[in-house]
Design a protein around this motif. Structure first.
Motif, short mmCIF file in Angstrom:
data_model
loop_
_atom_site.label_atom_id
_atom_site.label_comp_id
_atom_site.label_asym_id
_atom_site.label_seq_id
_atom_site.Cartn_x
_atom_site.Cartn_y
_atom_site.Cartn_z
N TYR A 1 -6.78 -2.05 -4.28
CA TYR A 1 -6.34 -0.75 -3.76
C TYR A 1 -5.91 0.19 -4.89
CZ TYR A 1 -4.10 2.51 -0.50
OH TYR A 1 -3.75 3.61 0.24
N MET B 1 0.83 -1.20 0.00
CA MET B 1 0.00 0.00 0.00
C MET B 1 0.87 1.26 0.00
SD MET B 1 -2.83 -1.29 2.80
CE MET B 1 -3.93 0.13 2.71
N PRO C 1 2.71 5.90 6.98
CA PRO C 1 1.34 5.64 6.54
C PRO C 1 0.39 6.79 6.88
CG PRO C 1 2.27 3.65 7.49
CD PRO C 1 3.27 4.74 7.73
N LYS D 1 0.82 4.06 -3.11
CA LYS D 1 0.41 5.46 -2.89
C LYS D 1 1.60 6.41 -2.82
CE LYS D 1 -3.16 8.10 -0.60
NZ LYS D 1 -4.23 8.10 0.43
N ILE E 1 -2.90 6.53 4.83
CA ILE E 1 -3.16 5.12 4.64
C ILE E 1 -3.71 4.53 5.93
CG2 ILE E 1 -2.08 2.85 4.28
CD1 ILE E 1 -0.13 4.22 2.36
#
Length: 556
Positions: free
Chosen positions: A271, A238, A516, A242, A521
């Protein structure tokens, strides 16, 4: 006055003719030699001290010829200089223990790394160098040209024409270097047939073909079971999507081997779709046919994949997707490790892969104190190729962000390839991924290596991703900032323990570290529910039944 030297300008050719004359007695039909005569054939064509390439690739192995080489008489054949990209099977090292071979130049040792280290310590093997793949291929044509090459292919006809099949790997580079310097080429094949599906290597480049008693060994190196992907791997995936893929809109790339990149592939349709990245990232890959890329292909993310080799079970799926893979006239994939390494070196905008250890300077290695692993293609794929001149938006963006750009090249415009390493702060066995000194340093001392076996040097590395966050190393303005950024994402390790919280916070404000939270996130979502496929069986379903996984991966 200068005088022209008097010498024989075709000594290689005459020596080869002499060797071949002694070996013709083993021919049956055309260029075919029966398997039971293979050892005698090797004793006829080899000479002490020869440079010999035995095809030990990343996946396919000339395993029958390797076994035969171990059976030659050391009194006749000894002190061979073995040249091969990968040490994969026990016989690759047995030849040294038997006194048949003396010196080794290679790229990667896979599962033989621990044994190799022991042989080096015992003085039973002399290492020329541990190479990158392209480096070794290049030396085939310069100062490491094989005198005899022992290769492997899927099929041959009696005239020696070869069909290398789904997993071509290194074969074209080895055979061309050998044959055009008057070397001798012997090829084991699974089958000798009257007519080939296609001709990948012409018969006049081949001296002998041997139908092996058993199909050659082929390792499912790139098959990763989604069920074994941890939540930590998903969180890093993730972060990658991103914090890097989205930020730079990376379209051309290579994924390394491992569960980290498998996780990235499996969250593209979930995602990645949420982030609106389809069509903006991950369109063109240098990549083996990973089963975990199937859902991304099936949902329309991928435009093309060129593969260095094959993968067991993916044959029919790849054949059914000719718009994606490079397919021959026979309908089967054409792979080539040399070409994909060149493409990975110059034609892609990002390399992303996993490592075992990273030091505070950003140097990374998969070598340990007791295991000489080598590094294969990672140093070529995972470096900033200085010869690149074509531009793309991600390359230019990364270059513009370099903290030391003006100090290096002044006001000239230059891009930079993204080189990303994924690392666990602590492994399942609680081994730290961040260390004050790489095991490679100790390994070099114990093994008598002239340099440490570092996989990717810190000055090539642009990003590190751990579960703590991303360090954007290329933005750092000096080494102090660089080491602080690495310590800031090193977690509960000896490296992370030395992080200054205030400095880490300042680097977050500068965008050199992103957690994150900084990327908004939700870490609670980092679990298997985000994977497009959660098992090998679901990958088979995604493929419409075309993917046929090896038996050891079937649990249904």
């Amino acid at each position: 006055m200068l005088q022209r030297i008097i010498r024989d300008w075709d000594s290689n050719g005459k020596d080869t003719a002499s060797r071949l004359a002694g070996a013709r007695q083993y021919l049956t039909q055309g260029k075919a030699v029966p398997a039971e005569a293979a050892v005698a054939l090797l004793e006829a064509v080899l000479r002490p001290g020869d440079k010999v390439n035995i095809e030990g690739d990343n996946q396919k192995q000339a395993d029958f010829l390797a076994k035969c080489l171990c059976q030659v008489d050391p009194a006749k054949i000894h002190d061979l200089h073995m040249i091969q990209s990968t040490l994969s099977i026990p016989e690759h090292l047995d030849v040294f223990e038997k006194g048949i071979a003396k010196k080794l130049d290679f790229s990667y040792s896979g599962g033989q790394g621990e044994r190799l280290a022991g042989l080096m310590r015992d003085g039973k093997i002399e290492i020329g160098a541990i190479h990158t793949y392209l480096e070794l291929y290049g030396r085939y044509f310069v100062d490491l040209t094989p005198r005899v090459a022992l290769l492997v292919a899927e099929k041959a006809d009696h005239e020696g024409n070869l069909y290398t099949g789904f997993s071509t790997e290194d074969t074209p580079a080895i055979i061309e270097a050998t044959k055009f310097r008057k070397g001798i080429v012997i090829v084991q094949v699974n089958e000798i047939v009257a007519k080939l599906p296609r001709v990948d290597i012409p018969g006049d480049w081949v001296d002998f073909v041997i139908e092996s008693p058993e199909p050659f060994k082929l390792d499912p190196l790139f098959t990763k079971d989604p069920a074994l992907i941890s939540d930590g791997k998903i969180l890093k995936a993730m972060l990658a999507l991103k914090g890097i893929y989205q930020e730079y809109e990376i379209k051309t790339l290579n994924h390394g081997v491992g569960f980290d990149t498998a996780a990235i592939e499996l969250i593209l349709p979930t995602y990645g779709e949420e982030l609106g990245l389809k069509g903006k990232v991950c369109t063109n890959f240098i990549l083996n046919p990973h089963p975990t890329i199937i859902p991304a292909i099936e949902t329309g993310w991928v435009q093309s994949i060129h593969s260095p080799g094959g993968e067991i079970g993916m044959e029919e799926y790849v054949k059914a997707r000719p718009d994606i893979f490079f397919i021959g006239s026979d309908g089967n994939m054409r792979s080539n490790r040399v070409f994909t390494q060149v493409g990975g070196h110059y034609a892609i905008d990002m390399f992303i892969g996993s490592t075992l250890q990273i030091d505070p300077y950003g140097n990374s290695s998969t070598a340990t104190k007791t295991r000489v692993a080598g590094f294969g293609g990672a140093p070529n794929l995972g470096c900033d190729a200085k010869g690149r001149r074509h531009t793309t938006a991600p390359w230019l963006q990364c270059g513009a962000e370099l903290g030391v750009r003006e100090e290096c090249i002044g006001t000239a415009q230059r891009g930079k390839k993204l080189v990303v390493q994924l690392v666990d702060t602590l492994s399942k066995k609680l081994q730290p991924g961040f260390v004050e000194e790489l095991d490679a340093v100790t390994l070099a001392q114990h093994a008598g290596l002239s340099i440490e076996p570092i996989m990717i040097y810190g000055d090539d590395l642009t990003h590190i991703i751990s579960e703590v966050g991303i360090a954007y190393l290329h933005k750092c303005r000096n080494m102090a900032e660089r080491t602080a950024a690495i310590r800031g994402i090193a977690g509960k390790t000896e490296v992370g323990a030395k992080a200054d919280p205030q400095v880490t916070q300042r680097l977050r404000e500068l965008g050199i570290i992103k957690t994150p939270a900084d990327l908004q996130i939700d870490t609670a979502r980092a679990n298997k529910s985000l994977l497009a496929a959660k098992s090998i069986r679901e990958l088979v379903e995604w493929s419409g039944g075309l993917y046929n996984p090896p038996a050891k991966y079937r649990n249904w």
